[in-house]
Enzyme design. Structure first.
Site, PDB file in Angstrom:
ATOM      1  N   GLY A 197       2.721   2.210  10.774  1.00 41.02           N
ATOM      2  CA  GLY A 197       3.631   3.338  10.625  1.00 41.02           C
ATOM      3  C   GLY A 197       4.356   3.723  11.907  1.00 41.02           C
ATOM      4  O   GLY A 197       4.959   4.780  11.999  1.00 41.02           O
ATOM      5  N   SER A 214       3.757  -2.239  10.189  1.00 41.75           N
ATOM      6  CA  SER A 214       5.217  -2.253  10.359  1.00 41.75           C
ATOM      7  C   SER A 214       5.869  -3.580   9.969  1.00 41.75           C
ATOM      8  O   SER A 214       6.821  -4.031  10.613  1.00 41.75           O
ATOM      9  CB  SER A 214       5.593  -1.865  11.790  1.00 41.75           C
ATOM     10  OG  SER A 214       5.135  -0.552  12.081  1.00 41.75           O
ATOM     11  N   HIS A 272      -9.516   0.974   5.101  1.00 38.46           N
ATOM     12  CA  HIS A 272      -8.227   1.179   5.757  1.00 38.46           C
ATOM     13  C   HIS A 272      -8.442   2.097   6.959  1.00 38.46           C
ATOM     14  O   HIS A 272      -9.244   3.035   6.898  1.00 38.46           O
ATOM     15  CB  HIS A 272      -7.213   1.785   4.782  1.00 38.46           C
ATOM     16  CG  HIS A 272      -5.825   1.746   5.339  1.00 38.46           C
ATOM     17  ND1 HIS A 272      -5.401   2.650   6.287  1.00 38.46           N
ATOM     18  CD2 HIS A 272      -4.795   0.898   5.129  1.00 38.46           C
ATOM     19  CE1 HIS A 272      -4.142   2.348   6.624  1.00 38.46           C
ATOM     20  NE2 HIS A 272      -3.761   1.289   5.931  1.00 38.46           N
ATOM     21  N   LYS A 277       0.052   4.240  -0.174  1.00 34.97           N
ATOM     22  CA  LYS A 277      -0.615   5.387   0.468  1.00 34.97           C
ATOM     23  C   LYS A 277      -0.449   6.659  -0.383  1.00 34.97           C
ATOM     24  O   LYS A 277      -0.375   6.573  -1.607  1.00 34.97           O
ATOM     25  CB  LYS A 277      -0.106   5.563   1.902  1.00 34.97           C
ATOM     26  CG  LYS A 277      -0.235   4.258   2.712  1.00 34.97           C
ATOM     27  CD  LYS A 277      -0.053   4.429   4.181  1.00 34.97           C
ATOM     28  CE  LYS A 277      -0.230   3.088   4.874  1.00 34.97           C
ATOM     29  NZ  LYS A 277      -0.135   3.161   6.310  1.00 34.97           N
ATOM     30  N   GLU A 323      -5.094  -5.100  10.514  1.00 32.58           N
ATOM     31  CA  GLU A 323      -4.057  -4.102  10.734  1.00 32.58           C
ATOM     32  C   GLU A 323      -4.319  -3.374  12.044  1.00 32.58           C
ATOM     33  O   GLU A 323      -5.136  -2.431  12.085  1.00 32.58           O
ATOM     34  CB  GLU A 323      -4.052  -3.075   9.603  1.00 32.58           C
ATOM     35  CG  GLU A 323      -3.757  -3.661   8.240  1.00 32.58           C
ATOM     36  CD  GLU A 323      -3.251  -2.589   7.276  1.00 32.58           C
ATOM     37  OE1 GLU A 323      -2.128  -2.732   6.803  1.00 32.58           O
ATOM     38  OE2 GLU A 323      -3.973  -1.609   7.033  1.00 32.58           O
ATOM     39  N   ASN A 376       0.856  -1.183   0.000  1.00 33.38           N
ATOM     40  CA  ASN A 376       0.000   0.000   0.000  1.00 33.38           C
ATOM     41  C   ASN A 376       0.897   1.240   0.000  1.00 33.38           C
ATOM     42  O   ASN A 376       1.495   1.565   1.015  1.00 33.38           O
ATOM     43  CB  ASN A 376      -0.902  -0.039   1.248  1.00 33.38           C
ATOM     44  CG  ASN A 376      -1.747   1.206   1.400  1.00 33.38           C
ATOM     45  OD1 ASN A 376      -1.790   2.063   0.508  1.00 33.38           O
ATOM     46  ND2 ASN A 376      -2.429   1.330   2.527  1.00 33.38           N
ATOM     47  N   GLU A 413      -6.871   4.484   8.094  1.00 30.25           N
ATOM     48  CA  GLU A 413      -6.682   5.922   7.829  1.00 30.25           C
ATOM     49  C   GLU A 413      -7.957   6.536   7.248  1.00 30.25           C
ATOM     50  O   GLU A 413      -8.260   7.700   7.489  1.00 30.25           O
ATOM     51  CB  GLU A 413      -5.470   6.126   6.904  1.00 30.25           C
ATOM     52  CG  GLU A 413      -4.163   5.873   7.665  1.00 30.25           C
ATOM     53  CD  GLU A 413      -3.024   5.330   6.837  1.00 30.25           C
ATOM     54  OE1 GLU A 413      -3.089   5.372   5.595  1.00 30.25           O
ATOM     55  OE2 GLU A 413      -2.050   4.836   7.444  1.00 30.25           O
TER      56      GLU A 413
HETATM   57  P1  13P Z   1       3.162   0.320   7.643  1.00 28.38           P
HETATM   58  O1  13P Z   1       3.708  -0.955   7.037  1.00 28.38           O
HETATM   59  O2  13P Z   1       3.865   1.545   7.157  1.00 28.38           O
HETATM   60  O3  13P Z   1       3.083   0.218   9.138  1.00 28.38           O
HETATM   61  O4  13P Z   1       1.657   0.488   7.136  1.00 28.38           O
HETATM   62  C1  13P Z   1       0.785  -0.588   7.196  1.00 28.38           C
HETATM   63  C2  13P Z   1      -0.447  -0.244   6.457  1.00 28.38           C
HETATM   64  O5  13P Z   1      -1.224   0.596   6.879  1.00 28.38           O
HETATM   65  C3  13P Z   1      -0.692  -0.902   5.184  1.00 28.38           C
HETATM   66  O6  13P Z   1      -1.980  -0.689   4.723  1.00 28.38           O
END
Ligand code: 13P
Length: 251
Positions: free
Chosen positions: A173, A212, A95, A11, A167, A9, A97
């Site tokens: 992150g 992560s 997601h 983002k 997740e 992803n 976010e």
């Molecule tokens: P990270 O791998 O940067 O922690 O992000 C995970 C994520 O949100 C993938 O959709």
């Protein structure tokens, strides 16, 4: 047998130059054949990534799609049908976010989920608890509620053509990865929850872990029986690191 999947992803990252470099890096990777690999670029770059990866064993998905499957008057949105036309195979739905920062409700997500499936896109349904919810002992209740939002409306069978990504929000992150056992415990609970409704769907659906994931922790996470691959954020922006994670998922 569930085919392992590794999804990147990207983002809201990427410039013309960095995306061109990433495509180049991905094209040159040595990738395992038994793993399904996909990247989810910003919609701005989807067309370019699909063209650039045409000969590579890497599929492309979108990070979001509209609540209606067909094109129409919906300013700023991209319909699942348009994404399919461009060559996309997957779309991320829910997601954290988008749930937490953009306030997407289960109702909106359900519409997106249904629109995606109606167009032939495979939804990757993202679920997971916040740190506060984990500390309050509500993890399983939260993921169950998020899954039930879809199941109660459409029935369990729709998950036969979907992927689920667990997740934990506190691991996204942050560099804080769930331990393989913590992730496995939630994945096993999700599968058990689904099995009560339809054992076949529960056995067949892929449960990805995200939060992560890096090459250094991927092997251990992917060796867990109910973890069928990963949804990778930051580490997917580096082709070599992403390639190493894909190889960690191979047999
Ligand atoms: P990270 O791998 O940067 O922690 O992000 C995970 C994520 O949100 C993938 O959709």
């Amino acid at each position: 047998m569930r085919r392992t999947m590794v999804a990147g992803n990207w983002k809201m990252h990427g410039t013309r130059a960095s995306v061109a470099e990433l495509i180049d890096g991905l094209r040159n990777l040595n990738l395992p054949k038994d793993v399904e690999i996909a990247v989810f670029p910003s919609e701005l770059f989807i067309d370019r990534v699909i063209n650039g990866l045409e000969d590579a064993p890497i599929l492309v998905g979108a990070q979001d799609a509209a609540i209606e499957s067909k094109q129409g008057a919906l300013t700023g949105e991209i319909s699942p049908e348009q994404l399919v036309g461009a060559g996309c195979k997957f779309v991320l739905i829910g997601h954290s976010e988008r749930r937490l920062i953009l306030g997407e409700s289960n109702e909106t997500l359900n519409r997106k989920f249904a629109a995606a499936q109606a167009s032939g896109l495979t939804p990757v349904l993202c679920i997971g608890e916040t740190l506060e919810q984990r500390e309050a002992g509500q993890t399983l209740e939260v993921v169950e509620r998020q899954l039930n939002a879809v199941i109660d409306e459409f029935g369990i069978d729709v998950l036969a053509s979907a992927v689920i990504a667990y997740e934990p929000v506190w691991a996204i992150g942050t560099g804080l990865t769930a331990t393989p056992q913590q992730a496995q415990d939630v994945h096993a609970a999700i599968r058990a929850q689904l099995a009560q409704k339809n054992p076949e769907v529960a056995q067949g659906v892929r449960l990805l872990y995200g939060g992560s994931v890096k090459a250094a922790n991927a092997v251990e996470l992917f060796s867990m029986p109910d973890i069928d691959g990963g949804l990778i954020g930051g580490a997917s922006l580096n082709a070599d690191e992403f390639g190493a994670i894909c190889r960690a998922a191979g047999n």
